[in-house]
Design an enzyme around this catalytic site. Sequence first.
Site, PDB file in Angstrom:
ATOM      1  CD  GLU A  55      50.199   5.860 -10.652  1.00 59.27           C
ATOM      2  OE1 GLU A  55      49.326   4.997 -10.593  1.00 59.27           O
ATOM      3  OE2 GLU A  55      50.027   6.942 -11.254  1.00 59.27           O
ATOM      4  CG  ASP A 227      44.020   7.183 -12.585  1.00 58.35           C
ATOM      5  OD1 ASP A 227      43.590   6.863 -11.465  1.00 58.35           O
ATOM      6  OD2 ASP A 227      44.486   8.311 -12.821  1.00 58.35           O
TER       7      ASP A 227
HETATM    8  P1  NAD Z   1      40.605  16.741  -8.516  1.00 53.64           P
HETATM    9  O1  NAD Z   1      40.643  16.206  -7.139  1.00 53.64           O
HETATM   10  O2  NAD Z   1      41.065  18.122  -8.750  1.00 53.64           O
HETATM   11  O3  NAD Z   1      39.123  16.609  -9.117  1.00 53.64           O
HETATM   12  C1  NAD Z   1      38.354  15.479  -8.955  1.00 53.64           C
HETATM   13  C2  NAD Z   1      36.910  15.903  -8.675  1.00 53.64           C
HETATM   14  O4  NAD Z   1      36.076  14.734  -8.678  1.00 53.64           O
HETATM   15  C3  NAD Z   1      36.726  16.570  -7.326  1.00 53.64           C
HETATM   16  O5  NAD Z   1      36.219  17.876  -7.506  1.00 53.64           O
HETATM   17  C4  NAD Z   1      35.737  15.664  -6.585  1.00 53.64           C
HETATM   18  O6  NAD Z   1      34.841  16.375  -5.761  1.00 53.64           O
HETATM   19  C5  NAD Z   1      35.024  14.992  -7.750  1.00 53.64           C
HETATM   20  N1  NAD Z   1      34.358  13.721  -7.436  1.00 53.64           N
HETATM   21  C6  NAD Z   1      34.797  12.702  -6.670  1.00 53.64           C
HETATM   22  N2  NAD Z   1      33.881  11.714  -6.672  1.00 53.64           N
HETATM   23  C7  NAD Z   1      32.856  12.109  -7.449  1.00 53.64           C
HETATM   24  C8  NAD Z   1      31.624  11.525  -7.866  1.00 53.64           C
HETATM   25  N3  NAD Z   1      31.247  10.319  -7.446  1.00 53.64           N
HETATM   26  N4  NAD Z   1      30.816  12.225  -8.702  1.00 53.64           N
HETATM   27  C9  NAD Z   1      31.165  13.468  -9.124  1.00 53.64           C
HETATM   28  N5  NAD Z   1      32.320  14.084  -8.774  1.00 53.64           N
HETATM   29  C10 NAD Z   1      33.143  13.409  -7.957  1.00 53.64           C
HETATM   30  O7  NAD Z   1      41.466  15.708  -9.407  1.00 53.64           O
HETATM   31  P2  NAD Z   1      41.963  15.888 -10.919  1.00 53.64           P
HETATM   32  O8  NAD Z   1      43.372  16.328 -10.954  1.00 53.64           O
HETATM   33  O9  NAD Z   1      40.947  16.664 -11.702  1.00 53.64           O
HETATM   34  O10 NAD Z   1      41.962  14.369 -11.391  1.00 53.64           O
HETATM   35  C11 NAD Z   1      40.735  13.696 -11.560  1.00 53.64           C
HETATM   36  C12 NAD Z   1      40.970  12.218 -11.785  1.00 53.64           C
HETATM   37  O11 NAD Z   1      41.613  12.024 -13.049  1.00 53.64           O
HETATM   38  C13 NAD Z   1      41.900  11.573 -10.747  1.00 53.64           C
HETATM   39  O12 NAD Z   1      41.322  10.353 -10.349  1.00 53.64           O
HETATM   40  C14 NAD Z   1      43.186  11.336 -11.475  1.00 53.64           C
HETATM   41  O13 NAD Z   1      43.891  10.217 -11.010  1.00 53.64           O
HETATM   42  C15 NAD Z   1      42.678  11.123 -12.892  1.00 53.64           C
HETATM   43  N6  NAD Z   1      43.652  11.434 -13.953  1.00 53.64           N
HETATM   44  C16 NAD Z   1      43.753  10.565 -14.983  1.00 53.64           C
HETATM   45  C17 NAD Z   1      44.630  10.820 -16.011  1.00 53.64           C
HETATM   46  C18 NAD Z   1      44.716   9.881 -17.183  1.00 53.64           C
HETATM   47  O14 NAD Z   1      45.622  10.001 -17.992  1.00 53.64           O
HETATM   48  N7  NAD Z   1      43.807   8.953 -17.320  1.00 53.64           N
HETATM   49  C19 NAD Z   1      45.431  11.962 -15.979  1.00 53.64           C
HETATM   50  C20 NAD Z   1      45.286  12.864 -14.923  1.00 53.64           C
HETATM   51  C21 NAD Z   1      44.382  12.595 -13.900  1.00 53.64           C
END
Ligand code: NAD
Length: 342
Positions: A55, A227
Amino acid sequence: MKILSVESVGELLHCHGLDAFLMDLMRDLKRDFGRWESFTKMPRPAMHVPGGVLELMPIYDNELYYTFKYVNCHPKNPLMGKQTVVATGQLSRIDTGYPVMFSEMTILTALRTAATSALATDLLARKNAQTVAIIGTGAQSEFQVRGAQLVRDIKEIRYFDIDSKAMDKFYKNMKRSSLRLVRCKNAQEAVKGADIITTVTACKANVDVVKNHWITPGVHINALGGDTVGKTELELSILSRAKIVVEYFEQSIVEGEIQRLSGKEAKKRVYAQMHELVTGKKKGRENDQEITLFDSVGIALEDYSVLRLTYELAQKYTIGEERNLTPVLRDPKDLVESLHIV
Ligand code: NAD
């Protein structure tokens, strides 16, 4: 031009303090959401590639700066020892178009996401909220806790991840805090008794990470992991019970939890955009029974705020390297001179 590496951002946080940075960023986010109309913006263009999404997030204000962030989300990256989300970004002057800073933005994204959901939590969670459920204890999770602590007197964190190693990591990083840490066996147990539920999971699918019948009156939900297209975290029926706040309707309808509603339905169901709460045009939480939902996708304005603050602080503390990523010429029409080849 300033170049800020991961190490430079670490140094900057060390000088300024993490909490001070998050507080300053919340102040700047309020300023920037508060002047929503002075930004030229667009829903981010996303390119869906095998394994993830790429993105680009551009925006400019009418006074000073243009910014963009490049960010990905590849949920399976951790299986290859790589992060799910990494980012870089640039700050340019609008009067000349010259870039003034290029920065790492993986850490800055975690910080701006934490500050944004702290702002939403402040506007939407009950004043007496003390317990936070964190579902998904990956890279963003500790930052989210820190943000919540800045706006509410948080005493307990209930946490769950499908990956037990991610829960071990979360405990390792949080154990020195004064918070009561409750490791849960599943998401339902984590959500039980929580005043604030923050979902930050990564899975490119419509997953019911949180079910409707677990949600009790008075709860505030920060839904951050849904997202992009085809990536949501909440059981759909939660949306009809919640007062929904989004950052930017045109982007959220494509990427947020509300993507599963029709445009007409979403227009009806969404209570406000963030800027309307920040300016006081609309009220946040109005009673202790409401279920509130911050359906966050992350928008370019938040990256603008964090890049601008980071640039100001990098100048103040003289952090980062000065490098010529644009030529420095005696004669601006003589580009050949910079190459020393003719
Ligand atoms: P990450 O991969 O480090 O952590 C995500 C965690 O979620 C992993 O540890 C995974 O095992 C766990 N997970 C997956 N499915 C699950 C479920 N059903 N139940 C419980 N745990 C589960 O990723 P991150 O950098 O921490 O990002 C997390 C999410 O946040 C991503 O989807 C990312 O796109 C989103 N994000 C959103 C914003 C925003 O502004 N809204 C900003 C940054 C990241």
